[in-house]
Design a protein around this motif. Structure first.
Motif, PDB file in Angstrom:
ATOM      1  N   MET A  19       0.855  -1.197   0.000  1.00 24.24           N
ATOM      2  CA  MET A  19       0.000   0.000   0.000  1.00 24.24           C
ATOM      3  C   MET A  19       0.880   1.232   0.000  1.00 24.24           C
ATOM      4  O   MET A  19       1.908   1.274   0.664  1.00 24.24           O
ATOM      5  N   LEU A  20       0.425   2.232  -0.726  1.00 21.18           N
ATOM      6  CA  LEU A  20       1.202   3.464  -0.817  1.00 21.18           C
ATOM      7  C   LEU A  20       0.290   4.617  -0.412  1.00 21.18           C
ATOM      8  O   LEU A  20      -0.885   4.645  -0.777  1.00 21.18           O
ATOM      9  N   SER A  21       0.823   5.586   0.352  1.00 23.63           N
ATOM     10  CA  SER A  21      -0.006   6.751   0.695  1.00 23.63           C
ATOM     11  C   SER A  21       0.851   7.963   1.025  1.00 23.63           C
ATOM     12  O   SER A  21       2.073   7.858   1.150  1.00 23.63           O
ATOM     13  N   GLY A  22       0.201   9.125   1.145  1.00 24.43           N
ATOM     14  CA  GLY A  22       0.895  10.376   1.451  1.00 24.43           C
ATOM     15  C   GLY A  22       1.132  11.189   0.189  1.00 24.43           C
ATOM     16  O   GLY A  22       0.983  10.681  -0.926  1.00 24.43           O
ATOM     17  N   GLY A  23       1.511  12.452   0.367  1.00 23.85           N
ATOM     18  CA  GLY A  23       1.668  13.373  -0.760  1.00 23.85           C
ATOM     19  C   GLY A  23       2.584  12.853  -1.864  1.00 23.85           C
ATOM     20  O   GLY A  23       2.300  13.033  -3.053  1.00 23.85           O
ATOM     21  N   VAL A  24       3.669  12.165  -1.494  1.00 24.55           N
ATOM     22  CA  VAL A  24       4.628  11.693  -2.503  1.00 24.55           C
ATOM     23  C   VAL A  24       4.026  10.547  -3.332  1.00 24.55           C
ATOM     24  O   VAL A  24       4.515  10.240  -4.422  1.00 24.55           O
ATOM     25  N   ALA A  25       2.948   9.956  -2.822  1.00 28.71           N
ATOM     26  CA  ALA A  25       2.261   8.909  -3.594  1.00 28.71           C
ATOM     27  C   ALA A  25       1.658   9.469  -4.872  1.00 28.71           C
ATOM     28  O   ALA A  25       1.264   8.714  -5.771  1.00 28.71           O
ATOM     29  N   SER A  26       1.601  10.796  -4.997  1.00 31.96           N
ATOM     30  CA  SER A  26       1.122  11.396  -6.256  1.00 31.96           C
ATOM     31  C   SER A  26       2.143  11.182  -7.371  1.00 31.96           C
ATOM     32  O   SER A  26       1.819  11.352  -8.543  1.00 31.96           O
ATOM     33  N   ASN A  27       3.366  10.875  -7.010  1.00 29.15           N
ATOM     34  CA  ASN A  27       4.431  10.743  -8.008  1.00 29.15           C
ATOM     35  C   ASN A  27       4.178   9.509  -8.901  1.00 29.15           C
ATOM     36  O   ASN A  27       4.204   8.369  -8.437  1.00 29.15           O
ATOM     37  N   LYS A  28       3.954   9.792 -10.182  1.00 22.23           N
ATOM     38  CA  LYS A  28       3.551   8.708 -11.093  1.00 22.23           C
ATOM     39  C   LYS A  28       4.669   7.703 -11.291  1.00 22.23           C
ATOM     40  O   LYS A  28       4.429   6.510 -11.454  1.00 22.23           O
ATOM     41  N   THR A  29       5.912   8.188 -11.301  1.00 23.93           N
ATOM     42  CA  THR A  29       7.033   7.257 -11.485  1.00 23.93           C
ATOM     43  C   THR A  29       7.095   6.286 -10.307  1.00 23.93           C
ATOM     44  O   THR A  29       7.296   5.087 -10.483  1.00 23.93           O
ATOM     45  N   LEU A  30       6.898   6.817  -9.098  1.00 19.26           N
ATOM     46  CA  LEU A  30       6.911   5.949  -7.913  1.00 19.26           C
ATOM     47  C   LEU A  30       5.794   4.909  -8.006  1.00 19.26           C
ATOM     48  O   LEU A  30       6.002   3.722  -7.758  1.00 19.26           O
ATOM     49  N   ARG A  31       4.616   5.351  -8.390  1.00 18.53           N
ATOM     50  CA  ARG A  31       3.493   4.411  -8.515  1.00 18.53           C
ATOM     51  C   ARG A  31       3.806   3.310  -9.521  1.00 18.53           C
ATOM     52  O   ARG A  31       3.585   2.129  -9.268  1.00 18.53           O
ATOM     53  N   LYS A  32       4.352   3.748 -10.677  1.00 22.92           N
ATOM     54  CA  LYS A  32       4.649   2.774 -11.730  1.00 22.92           C
ATOM     55  C   LYS A  32       5.696   1.773 -11.274  1.00 22.92           C
ATOM     56  O   LYS A  32       5.584   0.577 -11.496  1.00 22.92           O
ATOM     57  N   MET A  33       6.764   2.305 -10.643  1.00 22.82           N
ATOM     58  CA  MET A  33       7.847   1.416 -10.202  1.00 22.82           C
ATOM     59  C   MET A  33       7.338   0.400  -9.192  1.00 22.82           C
ATOM     60  O   MET A  33       7.614  -0.801  -9.302  1.00 22.82           O
ATOM     61  N   LEU A  34       6.557   0.879  -8.216  1.00 18.78           N
ATOM     62  CA  LEU A  34       6.066  -0.039  -7.190  1.00 18.78           C
ATOM     63  C   LEU A  34       5.105  -1.065  -7.773  1.00 18.78           C
ATOM     64  O   LEU A  34       5.151  -2.238  -7.432  1.00 18.78           O
ATOM     65  N   GLN A  35       4.267  -0.586  -8.692  1.00 18.29           N
ATOM     66  CA  GLN A  35       3.311  -1.495  -9.314  1.00 18.29           C
ATOM     67  C   GLN A  35       4.036  -2.610 -10.082  1.00 18.29           C
ATOM     68  O   GLN A  35       3.708  -3.789  -9.963  1.00 18.29           O
ATOM     69  N   ARG A  36       5.054  -2.188 -10.842  1.00 15.29           N
ATOM     70  CA  ARG A  36       5.808  -3.157 -11.646  1.00 15.29           C
ATOM     71  C   ARG A  36       6.533  -4.163 -10.748  1.00 15.29           C
ATOM     72  O   ARG A  36       6.469  -5.367 -10.958  1.00 15.29           O
ATOM     73  N   GLU A  37       7.202  -3.653  -9.713  1.00 12.10           N
ATOM     74  CA  GLU A  37       7.973  -4.547  -8.846  1.00 12.10           C
ATOM     75  C   GLU A  37       7.055  -5.441  -8.012  1.00 12.10           C
ATOM     76  O   GLU A  37       7.385  -6.586  -7.736  1.00 12.10           O
ATOM     77  N   ALA A  38       5.896  -4.907  -7.609  1.00 13.37           N
ATOM     78  CA  ALA A  38       4.953  -5.715  -6.828  1.00 13.37           C
ATOM     79  C   ALA A  38       4.459  -6.886  -7.685  1.00 13.37           C
ATOM     80  O   ALA A  38       4.348  -8.019  -7.215  1.00 13.37           O
ATOM     81  N   LYS A  39       4.189  -6.586  -8.938  1.00 18.12           N
ATOM     82  CA  LYS A  39       3.696  -7.623  -9.856  1.00 18.12           C
ATOM     83  C   LYS A  39       4.726  -8.752  -9.983  1.00 18.12           C
ATOM     84  O   LYS A  39       4.375  -9.928  -9.981  1.00 18.12           O
TER      85      LYS A  39
END
Ligand code: KG4
Ligand code: ZN
Length: 378
Positions: A310-330
């Motif tokens: 799970m990701l949260s907080g203002g920095v969670a708006s960062n699309k690169t962070l979301r993409k990286m975490l999504q890819r690595e989680a998968k």
């Protein structure tokens, strides 16, 4: 259950009206109204939030937002809100929740005092006391994934998500939690110095971008080369789940100072202008900061057998962070869960959820007593 949330811990004044139903381990929420008034423009000239200015703005904004909550209540369906109830002409609510910490104490007090005034108003109107509870801002961020978009239907979440690893990344915090269920978690790591959002803000300032720096760095990074400069990735290989970002910020500062002073002259062309590109510095900094966050989060997810990240907080708006975490989680067969965009940065809807959940969890009330608790922990 209809809940009013109040948030004034930093530089956003926010009021929200939400509805909760379901069971304690499978709660569903509906956001009737989530109004956020940002003070970014007021603090921007100072390069950061000025506590007394924040207090002044909250005092000014709270009655205005309350008026909007009362007037619009919430779209067509919600006309009911304003039909005669014991509280008429106030909207019917069953609970008031207000952030008591962590945050800037003068700012927190404005919300708490406002909540107490509202509670009195309701009592005078109906002779009945609406309960008022303090909420933890950090819990608000952690629970923010439970909130559906404003004005949409109740959302039922997949309940098979625990244990989870929750990464909370904001301007004041960088925390990794092992979440056993909606009511139990353990902090397994946090930053030892600057929060990651703070590092984004400070580096942005060094690079001459406006406040808040996170979105600016993200925007410039999109045009830059993340491999142009090899900045340090602090603590990335250490076997703990703590973070450190102040050394990375200093590395960016030294890099620029060195280039600007002409040390290592090869970087200068005949025109005597530095040849590096600011967007490459931004992209390289972002890449270093996000690499550390992602690597340590994924390692925690593997070690604890997490079913979700799970990701949260203002920095969670960062699309690169979301993409990286999504890819690595998968890659490790783990679900990735992030809040709707509107709930990444500070908002009162998440505070309404946090207050409600803390009642279900039977949190001792003195823990979240109605006082500004600047350093309240999770
Ligand atoms: O959660 P939040 O609204 O307030 C706190 O509780 O701190 O987070 C604000 C932080 C700021 O440091 C801001 O620069 C950062 O979140 N931020 C971002 C982005 N959008 C906001 N950081 C990186 N990339 C973004 N797109
Ligand atoms: Zn926050």
């Amino acid at each position: 259950m209809r809940i009013l949330g109040i948030e004034t811990s930093c530089d956003e004044t926010s009021l929200a009206l939400i509805e909760a139903k379901g069971t304690p381990h499978n709660p569903h929420f509906r956001v009737i109204k989530n109004i956020v008034s940002s003070q970014i423009k007021i603090h921007a000239p100072f390069g950061g939030v000025v506590p007394n200015l924040a207090k002044r703005e909250h005092l000014k904004n709270l009655p205005l937002l309350w008026k909007r909550i009362k007037e619009k209540g919430a779209g067509k369906k919600e006309k009911k809100t304003l039909v005669p109830t014991p509280y008429f002409p106030l909207p019917a609510i069953n609970l008031i929740t207000v952030t008591v910490g962590p945050g800037l104490e003068p700012a927190l007090w404005t919300g708490i005092t406002f909540a107490q005034k509202l509670q009195k108003e309701y009592e005078e109107m109906s002779g009945k006391k609406v309960p008022l509870v303090g909420a933890n801002h950090l819990e608000g961020h952690v629970y923010s994934f439970l909130l559906p978009k404003q004005n949409s239907k109740f959302v039922v979440r997949n309940s098979d998500m625990f244990p989870a690893i929750s990464l909370l990344v904001s301007g004041g915090h960088t925390i990794l939690l092992l979440v056993k269920d909606l009511y139990h978690w353990k902090k397994i790591g946090e930053t030892r110095d600057d929060a990651v959002g703070e590092a984004f803000d400070k580096v942005a300032r060094i690079l001459g971008f406006s406040y808040p720096g996170g979105p600016e760095i993200e925007k410039h990074s999109a045009q830059g080369n993340p491999c142009a400069i090899e900045f340090p990735r602090p603590m990335i290989d250490q076997k703990n789940y703590d973070f450190s970002f102040s050394g990375l910020k200093t590395a960016v500062l030294y890099f620029l100072r060195e280039k600007k002073n002409g040390i290592g002259n090869i970087e200068y062309g005949i025109s005597n202008k530095p040849t590096f590109k600011i967007r490459d510095v931004a992209a390289s900094f972002q890449s270093a900061a996000l690499d550390v966050l992602v690597k340590k989060t994924i390692r925690a997810a593997r070690e604890f057998g997490a079913k979700s990240i799970m990701l949260s907080g203002g920095v969670a708006s960062n699309k690169t962070l979301r993409k990286m975490l999504q890819r690595e989680a998968k890659k490790i067969g783990t679900q990735f869960i992030a809040p709707e965009k509107e709930y990444n940065t500070d908002n009162a809807a998440m505070i309404a959820v946090a207050g409600y959940m803390s009642i279900l969890r039977k949190t001792p009330r003195k823990k979240y007593r109605l006082e500004a608790q600047g350093n309240l922990n999770i």
